[in-house]
Enzyme design. Structure first.
Site, PDB file in Angstrom:
ATOM      1  N   ARG A  22      -9.022   1.296   9.300  1.00 55.81           N
ATOM      2  CA  ARG A  22      -8.552  -0.059   9.582  1.00 55.81           C
ATOM      3  C   ARG A  22      -9.625  -0.880  10.286  1.00 55.81           C
ATOM      4  O   ARG A  22      -9.348  -1.985  10.734  1.00 55.81           O
ATOM      5  CB  ARG A  22      -7.324   0.019  10.479  1.00 55.81           C
ATOM      6  CG  ARG A  22      -6.023  -0.313   9.777  1.00 55.81           C
ATOM      7  CD  ARG A  22      -4.934  -0.214  10.804  1.00 55.81           C
ATOM      8  NE  ARG A  22      -3.713  -0.873  10.481  1.00 55.81           N
ATOM      9  CZ  ARG A  22      -2.689  -0.322   9.845  1.00 55.81           C
ATOM     10  NH1 ARG A  22      -2.782   0.886   9.361  1.00 55.81           N
ATOM     11  NH2 ARG A  22      -1.581  -1.006   9.687  1.00 55.81           N
TER      12      ARG A  22
ATOM     13  N   ARG B 146      -0.099  -8.336  13.903  1.00 56.74           N
ATOM     14  CA  ARG B 146      -0.627  -7.352  12.942  1.00 56.74           C
ATOM     15  C   ARG B 146      -1.453  -8.041  11.863  1.00 56.74           C
ATOM     16  O   ARG B 146      -2.480  -7.512  11.427  1.00 56.74           O
ATOM     17  CB  ARG B 146       0.532  -6.556  12.320  1.00 56.74           C
ATOM     18  CG  ARG B 146       1.125  -5.552  13.310  1.00 56.74           C
ATOM     19  CD  ARG B 146       2.497  -5.067  12.878  1.00 56.74           C
ATOM     20  NE  ARG B 146       2.474  -4.361  11.621  1.00 56.74           N
ATOM     21  CZ  ARG B 146       3.519  -4.272  10.806  1.00 56.74           C
ATOM     22  NH1 ARG B 146       4.664  -4.850  11.119  1.00 56.74           N
ATOM     23  NH2 ARG B 146       3.425  -3.603   9.697  1.00 56.74           N
TER      24      ARG B 146
ATOM     25  N   ARG C  44      11.461  -5.699   4.624  1.00 49.60           N
ATOM     26  CA  ARG C  44      11.182  -4.295   4.316  1.00 49.60           C
ATOM     27  C   ARG C  44      12.207  -3.341   4.946  1.00 49.60           C
ATOM     28  O   ARG C  44      12.585  -3.501   6.090  1.00 49.60           O
ATOM     29  CB  ARG C  44       9.786  -3.984   4.869  1.00 49.60           C
ATOM     30  CG  ARG C  44       9.308  -2.603   4.598  1.00 49.60           C
ATOM     31  CD  ARG C  44       7.831  -2.568   4.564  1.00 49.60           C
ATOM     32  NE  ARG C  44       7.229  -2.634   5.893  1.00 49.60           N
ATOM     33  CZ  ARG C  44       5.935  -2.465   6.087  1.00 49.60           C
ATOM     34  NH1 ARG C  44       5.133  -2.240   5.070  1.00 49.60           N
ATOM     35  NH2 ARG C  44       5.430  -2.531   7.294  1.00 49.60           N
TER      36      ARG C  44
ATOM     37  N   ARG D  18      11.784  -1.342  10.297  1.00 47.83           N
ATOM     38  CA  ARG D  18      10.806  -0.878  11.279  1.00 47.83           C
ATOM     39  C   ARG D  18      10.762  -1.772  12.511  1.00 47.83           C
ATOM     40  O   ARG D  18      10.799  -2.985  12.406  1.00 47.83           O
ATOM     41  CB  ARG D  18       9.418  -0.866  10.635  1.00 47.83           C
ATOM     42  CG  ARG D  18       9.053   0.474  10.061  1.00 47.83           C
ATOM     43  CD  ARG D  18       7.779   0.398   9.290  1.00 47.83           C
ATOM     44  NE  ARG D  18       6.654  -0.122  10.054  1.00 47.83           N
ATOM     45  CZ  ARG D  18       5.408  -0.119   9.609  1.00 47.83           C
ATOM     46  NH1 ARG D  18       5.152   0.392   8.419  1.00 47.83           N
ATOM     47  NH2 ARG D  18       4.435  -0.605  10.323  1.00 47.83           N
TER      48      ARG D  18
ATOM     49  N   LYS E 119       0.829  -1.223   0.000  1.00 49.66           N
ATOM     50  CA  LYS E 119       0.000   0.000   0.000  1.00 49.66           C
ATOM     51  C   LYS E 119       0.858   1.266   0.000  1.00 49.66           C
ATOM     52  O   LYS E 119       0.633   2.172  -0.770  1.00 49.66           O
ATOM     53  CB  LYS E 119      -0.865   0.093   1.267  1.00 49.66           C
ATOM     54  CG  LYS E 119      -1.927  -0.916   1.447  1.00 49.66           C
ATOM     55  CD  LYS E 119      -2.811  -0.540   2.627  1.00 49.66           C
ATOM     56  CE  LYS E 119      -2.110  -0.493   3.972  1.00 49.66           C
ATOM     57  NZ  LYS E 119      -1.537  -1.738   4.461  1.00 49.66           N
TER      58      LYS E 119
HETATM   59  P1  AMP Z   1       1.271   0.918   9.254  1.00 49.31           P
HETATM   60  O1  AMP Z   1       2.465   1.734   8.987  1.00 49.31           O
HETATM   61  O2  AMP Z   1       0.074   1.345   8.465  1.00 49.31           O
HETATM   62  O3  AMP Z   1       1.537  -0.571   9.138  1.00 49.31           O
HETATM   63  O4  AMP Z   1       0.881   1.172  10.796  1.00 49.31           O
HETATM   64  C1  AMP Z   1       1.776   0.854  11.851  1.00 49.31           C
HETATM   65  C2  AMP Z   1       1.012   0.771  13.156  1.00 49.31           C
HETATM   66  O5  AMP Z   1       0.393   2.030  13.448  1.00 49.31           O
HETATM   67  C3  AMP Z   1      -0.133  -0.231  13.174  1.00 49.31           C
HETATM   68  O6  AMP Z   1       0.311  -1.552  13.453  1.00 49.31           O
HETATM   69  C4  AMP Z   1      -1.018   0.347  14.279  1.00 49.31           C
HETATM   70  O7  AMP Z   1      -0.482   0.072  15.559  1.00 49.31           O
HETATM   71  C5  AMP Z   1      -0.887   1.848  14.038  1.00 49.31           C
HETATM   72  N1  AMP Z   1      -1.929   2.340  13.087  1.00 49.31           N
HETATM   73  C6  AMP Z   1      -1.735   2.817  11.838  1.00 49.31           C
HETATM   74  N2  AMP Z   1      -2.905   3.181  11.276  1.00 49.31           N
HETATM   75  C7  AMP Z   1      -3.864   2.927  12.195  1.00 49.31           C
HETATM   76  C8  AMP Z   1      -5.281   3.068  12.224  1.00 49.31           C
HETATM   77  N3  AMP Z   1      -5.963   3.532  11.166  1.00 49.31           N
HETATM   78  N4  AMP Z   1      -5.932   2.695  13.354  1.00 49.31           N
HETATM   79  C9  AMP Z   1      -5.271   2.227  14.421  1.00 49.31           C
HETATM   80  N5  AMP Z   1      -3.955   2.051  14.456  1.00 49.31           N
HETATM   81  C10 AMP Z   1      -3.232   2.394  13.371  1.00 49.31           C
END
Ligand code: AMP
Length: 213
Positions: free
Chosen positions: A88, A172, A127, A161, A13
């Site tokens: 999400r 996740r 990644r 990360r 994404k």
């Molecule tokens: P991402 O970079 O999108 O994989 O997000 C990393 C982490 O940020 C996720 O595993 C969640 O802990 C938090 N996070 C990101 N977007 C959201 C969201 N829309 N709602 C809740 N937690 C989020």
């Protein structure tokens, strides 16, 4: 163009959102990036979000919805945006619809980047992200031309990360299955879902995606 990009962690994404942003000049709004920046800066919001992020759980709705509300009020989103990592869950999608209805700017499409579950683990552990410009790489599938050096900006800090470790990844992916995957049916029911196969070359996926839009 007002888009939501849907897909499991590691589906690509963020990579596709960044390409769309660079080439179509529409801002990418990534809740993950915004949250990581808040954690790094040590803000109150970042402190509240950190534990959930480290565990691979969702950060509280009030935090992320508030963040999105503020971001979508900025003028650069007036002509469109690409939401990456938000919504999400169904409650977040409903909050987004309500917000956009108030702004008179309904969503155009929910785009699912569809990747087989089995390939996600390797995509996530491999990644790397450039600390300077945010360009993403994968040491297995799309490494930089010179090891450890960003092709885009020459930066030499390609980071892994903290939440891309196997234990957190498992959680996740489970959170994705239980809370986020139902959004596919949510946008299907609104007639807005587009599904793009997310395996293969990054440029091919981008072409497929833009052909669908
Ligand atoms: P991402 O970079 O999108 O994989 O997000 C990393 C982490 O940020 C996720 O595993 C969640 O802990 C938090 N996070 C990101 N977007 C959201 C969201 N829309 N709602 C809740 N937690 C989020």
């Amino acid at each position: 163009m007002r888009l939501v990009l849907l897909g499991a962690p590691g589906s690509g994404k963020g990579t596709q959102a960044k390409l769309l942003m660079d080439r179509k000049n529409i801002p990418q709004v990534s809740t993950g990036d915004l949250l990581r920046a808040a954690v790094k800066a040590g803000t109150e919001l970042g402190q509240k979000a950190k534990a959930a992020m480290d565990a691979g759980e969702l950060v509280a709705d009030e935090i992320v919805i508030g963040m999105i509300r503020e971001r979508l009020a900025e003028p650069d989103t007036a002509n469109g945006f690409i939401l990456d990592g938000f919504p999400r869950s169904i409650p977040q999608a409903e909050a987004l619809d309500k917000m956009l209805e108030e702004l008179g700017q309904p969503l155009d499409k929910g785009v699912l980047i569809d990747v087989a579950f089995d390939s996600l683990l390797k995509r996530l552990t491999g990644r790397r992200t450039c600390a300077d410009c945010g360009q993403m790489y994968n040491v297995y599938f799309s490494p930089p031309k010179q090891e450890g050096v960003c092709d885009r900006c020459g930066g030499e800090d390609l980071q892994h990360r903290a939440d891309d470790n196997e234990e957190t990844i498992t959680n996740r992916l489970e959170v994705y299955q239980n809370q986020t995957a139902p959004l596919v049916d949510y946008y299907k029911a609104q007639g807005k879902l587009v599904s793009v196969p997310g395996e293969g070359d990054i440029e091919e996926i981008y072409t497929r995606l833009t052909e669908e839009l």
